[in-house]
Design a protein around this motif. Structure first.
Motif, short mmCIF file in Angstrom:
data_model
loop_
_atom_site.label_atom_id
_atom_site.label_comp_id
_atom_site.label_asym_id
_atom_site.label_seq_id
_atom_site.Cartn_x
_atom_site.Cartn_y
_atom_site.Cartn_z
N ILE A 181 50.45 30.16 47.58
CA ILE A 181 50.23 31.31 46.68
C ILE A 181 50.09 32.61 47.47
N GLN A 182 50.27 33.69 46.77
CA GLN A 182 49.92 35.01 47.29
C GLN A 182 48.85 35.58 46.37
N LEU A 183 47.82 36.14 46.97
CA LEU A 183 46.72 36.73 46.21
C LEU A 183 46.54 38.16 46.71
N LEU A 184 46.51 39.09 45.78
CA LEU A 184 46.34 40.50 46.15
C LEU A 184 45.08 41.03 45.48
N TYR A 185 44.23 41.67 46.26
CA TYR A 185 43.03 42.28 45.68
C TYR A 185 42.84 43.68 46.25
N VAL A 186 42.00 44.43 45.56
CA VAL A 186 41.62 45.75 46.04
C VAL A 186 40.10 45.81 46.09
N SER A 187 39.57 46.62 46.99
CA SER A 187 38.12 46.83 47.04
C SER A 187 37.84 48.21 47.61
N LEU A 190 46.64 41.38 50.93
CA LEU A 190 47.45 40.30 50.38
C LEU A 190 47.21 39.07 51.26
N LEU A 191 46.76 38.00 50.65
CA LEU A 191 46.53 36.74 51.36
C LEU A 191 47.59 35.75 50.92
N GLU A 192 48.15 35.04 51.87
CA GLU A 192 49.22 34.07 51.55
C GLU A 192 48.92 32.76 52.25
N VAL A 226 43.36 29.71 50.44
CA VAL A 226 43.27 31.12 50.06
C VAL A 226 42.04 31.33 49.16
N ASN A 227 41.81 30.39 48.25
CA ASN A 227 40.63 30.51 47.37
C ASN A 227 39.33 30.47 48.15
N ARG A 228 39.27 29.59 49.15
CA ARG A 228 38.04 29.51 49.96
C ARG A 228 37.81 30.83 50.71
N LEU A 229 38.87 31.37 51.29
CA LEU A 229 38.72 32.64 52.01
C LEU A 229 38.33 33.76 51.05
N PHE A 230 38.98 33.80 49.90
CA PHE A 230 38.67 34.87 48.95
C PHE A 230 37.21 34.78 48.51
N ALA A 231 36.70 33.59 48.36
CA ALA A 231 35.29 33.42 47.97
C ALA A 231 34.37 34.01 49.05
N ARG A 232 34.73 33.84 50.32
CA ARG A 232 33.93 34.44 51.41
C ARG A 232 34.04 35.95 51.39
N ILE A 233 35.27 36.42 51.20
CA ILE A 233 35.51 37.87 51.21
C ILE A 233 34.73 38.55 50.08
N GLU A 271 52.40 32.05 42.54
CA GLU A 271 52.90 30.96 43.38
C GLU A 271 54.20 31.41 44.02
N VAL A 272 54.41 31.01 45.27
CA VAL A 272 55.65 31.38 45.94
C VAL A 272 56.29 30.13 46.53
N GLU A 273 57.61 30.18 46.64
CA GLU A 273 58.37 29.04 47.15
C GLU A 273 58.22 28.91 48.66
#
Ligand code: FAD
Length: 140
Positions: free
Chosen positions: A3-9, A50-52, A58-65, A81-83
């Protein structure tokens, strides 16, 4: 599943080079072990990352972030989701977001990631990476 996850903060304090370096150092240290790649854009008091990688990593890292006190107002902008990987599984490129950046000014004069669609934010990150704004970490 990739997956690719994009967030802003928003940065909780001025975005000094020390703060940015400590974040990039953590990325360099931790992300390769989890085969996570991506890009961190910073500047203008914002982070756009953007985390890929594999979905659970990725979910575990995002939870820490999310818990990190160096930033606030973390908002998920886009998840897909990406191929195949777009970013090497061991690199976190970084890009400086500058208000006077001609590319951003010309193409996205009103850009505000908190109100932009996820698709537009992804497009900006793509363009920043493609236009040579991307800076590879030493050793990456
Ligand atoms: P520890 O290092 O054990 O730290 C414990 C707590 O303190 C955590 O809540 C941590 O967030 C916080 N913390 C750690 N260092 C500092 C500091 N110098 N100042 C203030 N608080 C601090 N980490 C990655 O591994 N990969 C990434 O791609 C990544 N991207 C990030 C992007 C942004 C915008 C930010 C703000 C942080 C990012 N981090 C990244 C850092 C991440 O939030 C964690 O600090 C890091 O992964 C270490 O996690 P830990 O649980 O081992 O925390």
């Amino acid at each position: 599943m990739l997956i690719q996850l994009l967030y802003v903060s928003r940065a909780a304090a001025p975005q000094t080079s020390t703060v940015t370096a400590s974040i990039l150092l953590a990325s360099q240290e931790n992300n390769p072990k989890q085969a996570i790649g991506g890009v961190l854009c910073h500047g203008q008091g914002l982070y756009l990352q953007l985390l890929e990688g594999e979905r659970s990593a990725v979910n575990r890292l995002f939870a820490r972030i999310l818990l990190d006190t160096r930033h606030k107002d973390v908002e998920l902008l886009h998840l897909q989701e990406v191929e195949r990987r777009r970013f090497a599984a061991w690199s976190m490129a970084h890009v400086e977001l500058r208000a006077d950046d001609p590319m951003i000014l010309m193409q996205h004069p009103e850009f505000d990631p908190y109100s932009a669609t996820g698709a537009l934010a992804m497009k900006l990150v793509d363009e920043l990476c493609a236009s040579g704004h991307r800076i590879q970490l030493p050793g990456a």
